[in-house]
Design an enzyme around this catalytic site. Structure first.
Site, short mmCIF file in Angstrom:
data_model
loop_
_atom_site.label_atom_id
_atom_site.label_comp_id
_atom_site.label_asym_id
_atom_site.label_seq_id
_atom_site.Cartn_x
_atom_site.Cartn_y
_atom_site.Cartn_z
N CYS A 123 0.83 -1.19 0.00
CA CYS A 123 0.00 0.00 0.00
C CYS A 123 0.87 1.25 0.00
CB CYS A 123 -0.92 0.00 1.21
SG CYS A 123 -2.15 1.33 1.20
N CYS A 124 1.91 1.27 0.84
CA CYS A 124 2.82 2.41 0.87
C CYS A 124 3.54 2.58 -0.47
CB CYS A 124 3.86 2.23 1.97
SG CYS A 124 3.23 2.43 3.65
N CYS A 204 -1.04 7.98 7.42
CA CYS A 204 -2.38 7.69 6.93
C CYS A 204 -3.29 7.29 8.10
CB CYS A 204 -2.34 6.57 5.90
SG CYS A 204 -1.49 7.02 4.37
N CYS A 207 -3.49 3.58 9.44
CA CYS A 207 -2.26 2.97 9.96
C CYS A 207 -1.55 3.84 11.00
CB CYS A 207 -1.30 2.68 8.80
SG CYS A 207 -1.95 1.51 7.59
N CYS A 230 7.77 4.12 5.76
CA CYS A 230 6.84 3.84 4.66
C CYS A 230 7.53 3.32 3.41
CB CYS A 230 6.05 5.10 4.32
SG CYS A 230 7.06 6.46 3.67
#
Length: 245
Positions: A123-124, A204, A207, A230
């Site tokens: 996702c990062c 985010c 998280c 990240c």
């Protein structure tokens, strides 16, 4: 220095820049880094997070039109988006560029916006690392707000470092949490609204969690996982620091 000459710059350019910046502090040091012949084309990257306003204020004092890259992962806290607009307007930062992942990539790799639930690294990479890599094309150096006190991986952070084919400049590397707080108070700078709610490091929304007293400032990032970065400061999956004095 023109871009075509950066490729032939000295291999120890990070240590040379550090030597030239020695003795300078605050906006004076940042201005000298921006103007240094070995840094080439420079952008600042800012999360507009908990402590970001210090470096942003310094930038407003020396070069407010500097390209300023803000990565909107589209999963940020609403407070961060509001704060980004507030600070940029208040400080007169005219070079802000909002960076986002390509819509096609989001549709293919995270159509339901649930990738962070099963693979935070992926996702990062999708929402931060790749968009930033694209945005940094054309720049020889970038300025970060990282500090040594933030976590163990940053304990040896130099003022200037070589990572991949670019320089990273870390003007606040040796600043303490106390110095950050003193600077914000002295200049009456607006704080990120989540700081008073226990968020000393803000990423985010899915998280990031509040941090208890005595915990590492970044303990609330990806809590419960073996992860505290990240990935935007990685090269080939690793934190790389070379040619740094």
């Amino acid at each position: 220095m023109p871009r075509e000459s950066i490729s032939s710059a000295p291999v120890d350019r990070a240590s040379r820049i550090i030597a030239d910046l020695e003795g300078l502090t605050g906006p004076e040091q940042l201005g000298a880094a921006l103007d240094h012949p070995l840094t080439g084309e420079v952008a600042m990257v800012s999360s507009f997070g908990a402590d970001s306003v210090v470096l942003l204020h310094m930038l407003s004092q020396v070069a407010p039109a500097t390209p300023l890259l803000f990565i909107d992962t589209q999963m940020l806290f609403p407070e961060t988006l509001d704060y980004q607009r507030e600070v940029a307007d208040k400080l007169g930062l005219t070079g802000v560029r909002v960076i986002r992942a390509r819509a096609m990539n989001l549709a293919q790799e995270d159509p339901a916006n649930t990738l962070h639930m099963r693979d935070t690294d992926a996702c990062c990479d999708l929402r931060k690392t790749r968009p930033l890599d694209e945005a940094l094309a054309g720049f020889d150096s970038w300025i970060t707000g990282r500090k040594r006190f933030q976590n163990g991986n940053r304990a040896a952070l130099p003022l200037v470092e070589e990572a991949g084919n670019r320089l990273k400049i870390n003007p606040l590397a040796d600043w303490t949490a106390g110095q950050i707080a003193d600077y914000i108070r002295a200049h009456k700078l607006p704080r990120h609204p989540l700081v008073t709610k226990g968020y000393p490091s803000i990423g985010c929304a899915p998280c990031t969690s509040p941090v208890a007293e005595g915990e590492d400032p970044r303990a609330g990032r990806w809590r419960g996982q073996d992860k505290d970065e990240c990935g935007i400061h990685f090269v080939d999956g690793k934190i790389v620091r070379t040619n740094a004095a």
